[in-house]
Structure formats: structure tokens, C-alpha cells
Design a protein around this motif. Structure first.
Motif, mmCIF file in Angstrom:
data_model
loop_
_atom_site.group_PDB
_atom_site.id
_atom_site.type_symbol
_atom_site.label_atom_id
_atom_site.label_comp_id
_atom_site.label_asym_id
_atom_site.label_seq_id
_atom_site.Cartn_x
_atom_site.Cartn_y
_atom_site.Cartn_z
ATOM 1 N N UNK A 1 -0.069 7.505 -13.172
ATOM 2 C CA UNK A 1 0.665 6.475 -12.334
ATOM 3 C C UNK A 1 0.324 4.940 -12.388
ATOM 4 N N UNK A 2 -0.925 5.582 -12.532
ATOM 5 C CA UNK A 2 -1.786 3.992 -12.356
ATOM 6 C C UNK A 2 -1.811 2.963 -13.859
ATOM 7 N N UNK A 3 -1.609 3.938 -15.545
ATOM 8 C CA UNK A 3 -1.657 3.500 -16.534
ATOM 9 C C UNK A 3 -0.443 2.891 -16.125
ATOM 10 N N UNK A 4 0.922 3.589 -15.571
ATOM 11 C CA UNK A 4 2.524 3.163 -15.490
ATOM 12 C C UNK A 4 2.269 1.860 -14.715
ATOM 13 N N UNK B 1 -5.889 12.143 -0.449
ATOM 14 C CA UNK B 1 -6.820 11.749 -1.193
ATOM 15 C C UNK B 1 -6.799 11.253 -2.219
ATOM 16 N N UNK B 2 -5.427 10.403 -3.219
ATOM 17 C CA UNK B 2 -4.812 10.116 -4.099
ATOM 18 C C UNK B 2 -5.366 10.854 -5.673
ATOM 19 N N UNK B 3 -6.987 11.071 -5.173
ATOM 20 C CA UNK B 3 -7.149 11.534 -6.797
ATOM 21 C C UNK B 3 -7.243 12.894 -7.015
ATOM 22 N N UNK B 4 -6.751 13.866 -6.181
ATOM 23 C CA UNK B 4 -6.038 14.882 -5.582
ATOM 24 C C UNK B 4 -5.058 15.104 -6.694
ATOM 25 N N UNK B 5 -4.022 13.930 -6.960
ATOM 26 C CA UNK B 5 -2.582 14.362 -7.725
ATOM 27 C C UNK B 5 -3.155 13.919 -9.058
ATOM 28 N N UNK B 6 -2.588 15.058 -9.367
ATOM 29 C CA UNK B 6 -2.760 15.424 -11.205
ATOM 30 C C UNK B 6 -2.138 14.384 -11.982
ATOM 31 N N UNK C 1 8.288 10.921 -11.282
ATOM 32 C CA UNK C 1 9.402 10.430 -11.473
ATOM 33 C C UNK C 1 9.221 10.061 -10.498
ATOM 34 N N UNK C 2 9.746 9.935 -9.230
ATOM 35 C CA UNK C 2 9.961 9.719 -7.872
ATOM 36 C C UNK C 2 8.846 8.333 -7.472
ATOM 37 N N UNK C 3 7.803 7.920 -7.690
ATOM 38 C CA UNK C 3 6.900 7.638 -7.550
ATOM 39 C C UNK C 3 7.208 6.345 -8.516
ATOM 40 N N UNK C 4 7.076 7.009 -9.871
ATOM 41 C CA UNK C 4 7.992 5.202 -10.733
ATOM 42 C C UNK C 4 8.940 4.533 -10.264
ATOM 43 N N UNK C 5 9.688 5.625 -10.180
ATOM 44 C CA UNK C 5 10.944 4.876 -9.712
ATOM 45 C C UNK C 5 10.395 3.821 -8.391
ATOM 46 N N UNK C 6 9.914 4.304 -7.783
ATOM 47 C CA UNK C 6 9.416 3.802 -6.036
ATOM 48 C C UNK C 6 9.071 1.979 -7.295
ATOM 49 N N UNK C 7 7.781 2.484 -8.250
ATOM 50 C CA UNK C 7 6.962 1.135 -8.713
ATOM 51 C C UNK C 7 7.813 -0.044 -8.904
ATOM 52 N N UNK D 1 1.369 -0.915 0.252
ATOM 53 C CA UNK D 1 -0.019 0.346 0.189
ATOM 54 C C UNK D 1 0.615 0.941 0.316
ATOM 55 N N UNK D 2 1.131 1.896 -1.011
ATOM 56 C CA UNK D 2 1.112 3.255 -0.998
ATOM 57 C C UNK D 2 0.820 4.534 -0.692
ATOM 58 N N UNK D 3 1.261 5.574 0.222
ATOM 59 C CA UNK D 3 0.165 6.692 0.091
ATOM 60 C C UNK D 3 0.568 7.902 -0.539
ATOM 61 N N UNK D 4 0.578 8.029 -1.798
ATOM 62 C CA UNK D 4 0.472 8.919 -3.034
ATOM 63 C C UNK D 4 0.637 10.571 -3.080
#
Length: 184
Positions: free
Chosen positions: A104-107, A94-99, A71-77, A43-46
Motif C-alpha cells: 500500500x505504501x508503494x502504491x 497499528x497499520x504495520x500489522x497489515x501484511x 484492492x479495496x484500499x487501492x480503490x480508495x487511494x 488520514x486513513x485508518x488502514x
């Protein structure tokens, strides 16, 4: 199988189960990954940001901006996948606040993760529902519902129209036949 990633030796587990695996095969696989300390469920808190101000929330600053960029989250994933993770939950705040939540979901899907989302559903709009249903296909969307009426919801969340927004998001998820779990 051994892999070298970023100068470090990492062990990955061959034979990851797929959706057609029998339940006993999945249990056997989970036992194998547990024996090898492979983080197969993550579980990641984005973000810490949230559009509610719930009285019970552990997050003291809902507007924090010190979060990883795309890019940072893609590296983590990438690293989680290399370590053997299969199941991935996006949460927050609320992760949907991230633009970049869609990116990130597609990645994550391209990297073979089985996705689950934790949301308060207030920002779940028709475009999000269509994207999830048609492109992402999450295994489940878990919705936290903080009251049974507009007034009780506002007392808990501090959001004047939060109940109506959450119910609209929840209805959209159900109408789209997305697997949805309501947490009360």
C-alpha cells in the motif's frame, strides 16, 4: 481541469506544489484547494487491529478483521488522488500489522502522495526502516510514546515488552535519519 472518473465528474487542481515551492506558494495553493473543498490532506485508518491495549484507546475491539483488503484500499487511494489529495497519512490501530502495508505504501508513492505514518514503533524493524528510507521516503514518521519507563508504559499499553520494542523502533528511525516526531 475536469476529469471523468467512474462516471462522475471530478475537479482536480492543476499546479500542485512541489518540494521546491516557497512556503508562501504552498499557503496560496492550500487556500485555493480549501476554497474548492478539495481534500488535500487525508488520514486513513488502514486497520483497527493493534498489538497494544491502551487504557485510553477509543477502539474497543483491537482484533476486528472487517477491514478493506488491498484492492479495496487501492480503490480508495485512486479516488482520493482523483479528488485532489496530496498528503496522505497511514494510521490504525497499528497499520504495520497489515501484511500489505509495504504494498500500500508503494502504491501510494507511485500515485504521487506525500506520505506520513502514525505508529507506536513497536513493529518498526530494520527491514521496515530500510524500506521506508530507501523506497518510500515519508515526509514524517510520528511515534506515539506512552510512558517514560517500562513499568509506566505497561500500565498504559498492557504490553509487557512494549517500551523496549518502541524504543528500539524509535532508535532505528533516528539512526536511519528518517524525519521522526515523538508524541508523548
Amino acid at each position: 481541469m475536469q476529469e471523468i472518473s467512474g462516471g462522475h465528474e471530478m475537479t482536480t487542481l492543476a499546479g500542485t506544489p512541489n518540494a521546491s515551492s516557497a512556503p508562501h506558494n504552498l499557503r496560496a495553493w492550500e487556500d485555493r484547494v480549501a476554497e474548492r473543498n478539495i481534500p488535500h490532506r487525508v488520514l486513513v485508518e488502514l486497520t483497527h487491529r493493534c498489538n497494544f491495549r491502551c487504557v485510553h484507546c477509543y477502539e474497543s475491539n483491537h482484533q476486528r478483521s472487517d477491514e478493506l483488503d488491498t484492492d479495496g484500499w487501492q480503490l480508495v487511494l485512486d479516488r482520493l488522488k482523483a479528488a485532489g489529495a496530496l498528503y496522505l497519512t497511514f494510521s490504525g490501530g497499528e497499520f504495520l500489522l497489515r501484511s500489505d502495508h509495504a504494498e500500500l505504501s508503494q502504491f501510494a508513492r507511485r500515485h504521487g502522495f506525500v506520505l506520513r505514518f502514525f505508529t507506536n514503533a513497536s513493529l518498526v524493524k530494520p527491514d521496515v526502516v530500510s524500506f521506508w528510507r530507501d523506497d518510500i521516503r515519508p515526509v514524517e514518521v510520528e511515534v506515539s510514546l506512552y510512558g517514560a519507563s517500562a513499568s509506566s508504559y505497561e500500565v498504559v499499553t498492557g504490553a509487557r515488552k512494549g517500551f523496549a520494542m518502541a524504543i528500539a523502533g524509535l532508535d532505528a528511525l533516528v539512526d536511519a535519519n528518517l524525519p521522526t516526531l515523538v508524541k508523548i
